[in-house]
Design an enzyme around this catalytic site. Structure first.
Site, PDB file in Angstrom:
ATOM      1  N   SER A 107     -28.124   7.424  40.127  1.00  0.00           N
ATOM      2  CA  SER A 107     -27.909   8.450  40.601  1.00  0.00           C
ATOM      3  C   SER A 107     -27.921   9.792  40.072  1.00  0.00           C
ATOM      4  O   SER A 107     -28.262  10.726  40.779  1.00  0.00           O
ATOM      5  CB  SER A 107     -26.076   8.137  40.843  1.00  0.00           C
ATOM      6  N   HIS A 115     -28.788   4.678  46.862  1.00  0.00           N
ATOM      7  CA  HIS A 115     -27.916   4.969  45.896  1.00  0.00           C
ATOM      8  C   HIS A 115     -26.121   5.111  47.042  1.00  0.00           C
ATOM      9  O   HIS A 115     -26.663   5.004  47.951  1.00  0.00           O
ATOM     10  CB  HIS A 115     -28.052   6.469  46.161  1.00  0.00           C
ATOM     11  N   ASN A 138     -25.331  14.317  45.308  1.00  0.00           N
ATOM     12  CA  ASN A 138     -24.965  14.967  44.227  1.00  0.00           C
ATOM     13  C   ASN A 138     -25.814  15.942  43.656  1.00  0.00           C
ATOM     14  O   ASN A 138     -24.196  17.259  43.306  1.00  0.00           O
ATOM     15  CB  ASN A 138     -25.632  13.714  43.259  1.00  0.00           C
ATOM     16  N   GLU A 143     -27.300   6.241  50.407  1.00  0.00           N
ATOM     17  CA  GLU A 143     -28.929   7.357  50.599  1.00  0.00           C
ATOM     18  C   GLU A 143     -29.673   6.520  49.917  1.00  0.00           C
ATOM     19  O   GLU A 143     -29.927   6.462  49.086  1.00  0.00           O
ATOM     20  CB  GLU A 143     -28.562   8.673  49.401  1.00  0.00           C
TER      21      GLU A 143
HETATM   22  P1  NAD Z   1     -20.950  -0.002  34.492  1.00  0.00           P
HETATM   23  O1  NAD Z   1     -21.167  -0.552  33.253  1.00  0.00           O
HETATM   24  O2  NAD Z   1     -19.963  -0.732  35.478  1.00  0.00           O
HETATM   25  O3  NAD Z   1     -21.792  -1.380  34.822  1.00  0.00           O
HETATM   26  C1  NAD Z   1     -23.324  -1.304  34.306  1.00  0.00           C
HETATM   27  C2  NAD Z   1     -23.517  -2.769  34.251  1.00  0.00           C
HETATM   28  O4  NAD Z   1     -24.975  -3.046  34.013  1.00  0.00           O
HETATM   29  C3  NAD Z   1     -22.603  -3.918  33.266  1.00  0.00           C
HETATM   30  O5  NAD Z   1     -22.267  -4.943  34.074  1.00  0.00           O
HETATM   31  C4  NAD Z   1     -23.724  -4.122  32.137  1.00  0.00           C
HETATM   32  O6  NAD Z   1     -23.372  -5.194  31.394  1.00  0.00           O
HETATM   33  C5  NAD Z   1     -24.650  -3.780  33.144  1.00  0.00           C
HETATM   34  N1  NAD Z   1     -26.269  -4.500  32.304  1.00  0.00           N
HETATM   35  C6  NAD Z   1     -26.600  -3.143  31.416  1.00  0.00           C
HETATM   36  N2  NAD Z   1     -27.491  -3.480  31.180  1.00  0.00           N
HETATM   37  C7  NAD Z   1     -27.902  -4.823  31.209  1.00  0.00           C
HETATM   38  C8  NAD Z   1     -29.605  -5.890  31.385  1.00  0.00           C
HETATM   39  N3  NAD Z   1     -30.496  -5.016  30.246  1.00  0.00           N
HETATM   40  N4  NAD Z   1     -29.605  -6.524  31.891  1.00  0.00           N
HETATM   41  C9  NAD Z   1     -28.301  -6.874  33.232  1.00  0.00           C
HETATM   42  N5  NAD Z   1     -26.768  -6.442  33.462  1.00  0.00           N
HETATM   43  C10 NAD Z   1     -27.114  -5.137  32.687  1.00  0.00           C
HETATM   44  O7  NAD Z   1     -21.279   0.801  35.647  1.00  0.00           O
HETATM   45  P2  NAD Z   1     -21.756   1.021  36.696  1.00  0.00           P
HETATM   46  O8  NAD Z   1     -20.753   2.728  37.335  1.00  0.00           O
HETATM   47  O9  NAD Z   1     -20.967   0.461  38.144  1.00  0.00           O
HETATM   48  O10 NAD Z   1     -23.257   1.474  37.573  1.00  0.00           O
HETATM   49  C11 NAD Z   1     -24.284   1.323  37.426  1.00  0.00           C
HETATM   50  C12 NAD Z   1     -25.501   2.094  38.359  1.00  0.00           C
HETATM   51  O11 NAD Z   1     -25.353   2.939  38.982  1.00  0.00           O
HETATM   52  C13 NAD Z   1     -25.938   3.483  37.108  1.00  0.00           C
HETATM   53  O12 NAD Z   1     -27.481   3.185  37.431  1.00  0.00           O
HETATM   54  C14 NAD Z   1     -25.270   4.583  37.753  1.00  0.00           C
HETATM   55  O13 NAD Z   1     -25.751   5.534  37.701  1.00  0.00           O
HETATM   56  C15 NAD Z   1     -25.369   4.104  38.984  1.00  0.00           C
HETATM   57  N6  NAD Z   1     -24.147   4.744  39.939  1.00  0.00           N
HETATM   58  C16 NAD Z   1     -22.784   4.613  39.762  1.00  0.00           C
HETATM   59  C17 NAD Z   1     -21.849   5.405  41.314  1.00  0.00           C
HETATM   60  C18 NAD Z   1     -20.320   5.639  40.270  1.00  0.00           C
HETATM   61  O14 NAD Z   1     -19.392   5.623  40.913  1.00  0.00           O
HETATM   62  N7  NAD Z   1     -20.008   4.863  38.639  1.00  0.00           N
HETATM   63  C19 NAD Z   1     -22.295   5.783  42.108  1.00  0.00           C
HETATM   64  C20 NAD Z   1     -23.683   5.417  42.323  1.00  0.00           C
HETATM   65  C21 NAD Z   1     -24.216   5.069  41.376  1.00  0.00           C
END
Ligand code: NAD
Length: 732
Positions: free
Chosen positions: A445, A466, A516, A478
């Protein structure tokens, strides 16, 4: 003239008028269609051998609604009197439907009419359903995919071909409210209980049942209640004590739900109220007048343009690179089975795509897969799907820690922690398993795509996709092009988004991309106001009355305060001296108090032990005392709306956004930007560039440079131009 309706009379004297528009999968009403329907109704009524009529469709559905060009043409043809053009055009439609309804009856005695049944094999929306309501009996096949309704309100208009007046007279204003005010498309059984249709019949008996009814209908069966003497509106008309209560309640309810910013809901209520006081034929004239006023309202025109026309155009690939062959995804790998990864796995599996869901540990992938099955179980509970279907969908998701399982994937979407190092590592690991031509996408993001692409051996096949949270509910995706992203990767991302039935926008790589970039200033403006001593409830209500689903403080609670702190720190680091820290005091204070938002059951709002949001936190006033003199309400609204709108303009000016349609549709779907306005660019066009610049100048003087009008807007004001005017000129 292409034939859209077909006419046939059988040996028993039943005429069937069948709608079958050539070269489309769905019937959509056109001017020619109206003329042909009208002609065949005339034929059936004039032919003595015809005993009754069935109106049906040869397709799997009855109709998708009206081609919007019909209304546009009425308007154009009327030259400098568009109101007259629309009113006369709508009255001509009323005449056709009224002819079906009266079916040749003597005006005084109600004698001599022919029964007309409506038989729909499937879905019917808008004018399709309005035709149905003019018929004497309505049959729908028990097709599990069928949905019946009048969804006009959802695009900023209301049913204006008699649908409003007939629904209210059939079932009363109270019962008609959900169909009309919420625009719900209902399965046949629900449409029946809502009083919209009469019978749900086995699909293979549809025409036989309709015919049977036509041949056996009595004289009384075909007279509409409002054409009989002594008609009383169910539930009571406005001056009846019960009806009075309904209307008082309805006005308050509609205002509460729409905050008074959606003109169509108000106009529809007026049409209902005023129509209820007079006879049917006068009521439909009143409906036509209100409909005309809505069609000429700039808000409705902007809503139709963004929420209907441009949303569909984007979904159909308006910005897809030409000459790239079909890139539909067969097998997708998803890295990170957290909240986002699991959501992406769910929507992909729903679309029939094979999914490999990967995380670091067995526990993490199991949890991710459980998230998928939980959403599916919710669907089974709400009868959206069957247990067998849910199982079949879940079986498409392979949850594993083994990267080798990615072999054969033609797309990978990475959703691991928001950390450039972690993302680089998984990019390398995944790419080592992928065949030439597979596309790698990141769901970051905040991190620049061009930077992340440096970890890739094929940066032209590297792209940002995204998603918004929760993935299974949010409609927007996006797509972000890095500096080296190639056309095939863009086409791949677009084809994927189309498969999972979401709406895409494509933007270029810049800090916070598009959504964002606009949302963060909105939240920050709310935080600044708290610090200035603006009454927090005033801030939240100003946002609500602008039509935002969440005020900036509530939105911050939902997205979480710690995420805000993280973003603020990273932005400060990246921007250095130019960083404006005036919103940070409030944010960091809540963070230090452990008030992290909804997830910690404490933020700008208090929450009860079940997590239900209560009142604004009292501590806000203790930390930032409410000023004695409060700002003008309109000024608060202007600050909240303008601060994000100007970001949208800057994004366009800088080429991050390439198309204002994407800017408008993206804003409405992405973060609920004032839908009544049609989006930030439409809002500026409604205001007029000169008025917008005047607001910016006044806000800049009072609050600083973040409100200064971008050159693009100032130039438009000087030249008397508008965003959509310029776009149309460019396209011509
Ligand atoms: P989260 O913490 O819920 O999930 C991340 C997952 O990635 C975890 O389960 C973790 O174990 C796993 N992980 C970490 N390192 C790893 C690796 N080396 N190999 C495999 N798995 C691995 O986070 P999230 O909220 O799901 O966000 C994930 C991504 O999406 C981020 O880049 C975030 O910026 C983006 N994002 C989040 C949102 C939101 O609202 N939460 C919205 C849009 C984008």
């Amino acid at each position: 003239m292409t034939q859209q309706f077909f006419y046939d009379v059988d040996a028993d004297g039943v005429a069937t008028i069948t709608w079958n528009q050539p070269e489309t999968s769905l019937n959509v009403m056109t001017q020619q269609g109206f003329e042909q329907l009208d002609g065949f109704v005339d034929d059936a009524l004039a032919d003595e051998a015809v005993k009754g009529v069935i109106i049906t469709s040869a397709k799997k559905d009855f109709a998708g609604g009206m081609d919007l060009n019909v209304l546009a043409k009425m308007r154009e043809d009327a030259g400098d009197d568009p109101a007259k053009g629309i009113f006369d055009g709508v009255m001509a439609i009323h005449q056709i439907l009224r002819k079906i309804e009266r079916a040749g009856m003597e005006p005084k005695t109600n004698k001599g009419g022919k029964p007309v049944a409506w038989a729909s094999p499937g879905t019917s929306a808008g004018i399709g359903t309005e035709i149905a309501l003019s018929c004497h009996r309505r049959f729908v096949a028990d097709n599990p995919k069928a949905k019946i309704g009048l969804p006009e309100i959802l695009v900023g208009i209301f049913p204006g071909s008699g649908g409003t007046t007939r629904m209210v007279r059939m079932v009363g204003p109270m019962m008609a409210a959900p169909s009309l005010l919420e625009g719900k498309m209902m399965p046949p059984a629900k449409a029946k209980s809502a009083g919209m249709i009469d019978e749900v019949v086995p699909a293979d008996e549809l025409l036989a049942r309709a015919k049977d009814w036509v041949l056996n209908a009595s004289h009384d069966d075909i007279i509409k209640p409002w054409d009989k003497k002594g008609y009383k509106m169910p539930g009571g008309a406005p001056y009846h004590p019960a009806g009075y209560m309904t209307f008082v309640g309805a006005v308050a309810m509609v205002h509460g739900k729409t905050q008074g910013v959606y003109p169509a809901a108000k106009a529809m209520l007026s049409a209902i109220y005023e129509g209820a006081l007079v006879d049917f034929d006068t009521a439909i004239r009143i409906e036509a007048r209100w409909f005309t006023s809505i069609m000429l309202n700039p808000s409705s025109a902007a809503m139709i343009r963004s929420i209907f026309v441009n949303k569909q155009a984007l979904e159909k690939g308006a910005v897809r690179p030409k000459n790239v062959p079909d890139q539909r995804v067969k097998k997708v790998g998803i890295l990170g089975a957290g909240m986002m990864g699991a959501g992406i796995a769910y929507v992909s599996a729903m679309a029939g795509i094979q999914v490999v869901l990967i995380d670091q540990t067995h526990e993490a992938v199991t949890k991710g897969k459980a998230h998928v099955t939980d959403i599916l179980a919710g669907g089974v509970k709400r009868k959206k799907t069957t247990p067998e279907k849910a199982e079949e969908i879940a079986a498409r998701v392979l949850a594993t820690t083994d990267y080798e399982a990615l072999q054969g994937c033609d797309l990978v979407v990475e959703a691991v922690f928001e950390d450039a190092g972690v993302k680089a590592e998984v990019t390398r690991k995944a790419e080592s398993q992928l065949a030439e031509g597979a596309v790698f996408a990141t769901n970051t993001s905040t991190l620049p795509i061009t930077e992340l692409a440096k970890a890739s051996v094929r940066p032209d096949d590297f792209i940002g996709i995204h998603f918004f949270s929760p993935v299974h509910k949010m409609l927007l995706v996006e797509i972000i092009k890095g500096a080296k992203t190639g056309n095939r990767a863009v086409a791949k991302a677009l084809d994927f988004v189309r498969q999972i039935r979401k709406t895409p926008i494509v933007v270029n790589d810049a800090r916070f991309f598009y959504a964002n970039r606009c949302i963060i200033p909105y939240i920050n403006e709310g935080l600044r106001m708290v610090r200035e001593g603006v009454e927090p409830a005033l801030i939240e209500n100003a946002a609500k009355q602008l039509g935002f689903p969440l005020g900036p403080l509530q939105l911050n609670d939902e997205t979480s305060i710690d995420l805000g702190v993280k973003i603020a720190k990273a932005t400060k680091l990246a921007m250095g001296e130019t960083y404006d820290d005036s919103a940070d005091e409030v944010l960091f204070k809540l963070f230090s108090e452990g008030r992290l938002g909804r997830k910690s059951n404490a933020g700008f709002y208090d929450y009860d032990e079940k997590g239900k949001r209560q009142l604004l936190w009292k501590g806000l006033a203790e930390n930032w005392p409410v000023a004695k003199e409060q700002p003008d309400f309109m000024e608060v609204k202007h600050r909240l709306a303008m601060v994000q709108t100007l970001e949208a303009v800057r994004a366009f000016e800088q080429g991050v956004l390439e198309d204002i349609r994407e800017g408008d549709v993206g804003a409405i779907l992405g973060w609920g930007f004032m839908p009544w306005s049609g989006g930030p660019f439409s809002w500026l066009d409604i205001l007029g560039a000169d008025q917008a610049v005047a607001i910016c100048d006044q806000l800049t003087e009072a609050y600083g440079e973040r409100f200064s009008a971008p050159d693009m807007l100032r130039n438009m004001a000087d030249k008397g131009e508008s965003f959509y005017g310029n776009a149309a000129e460019k396209a011509a």
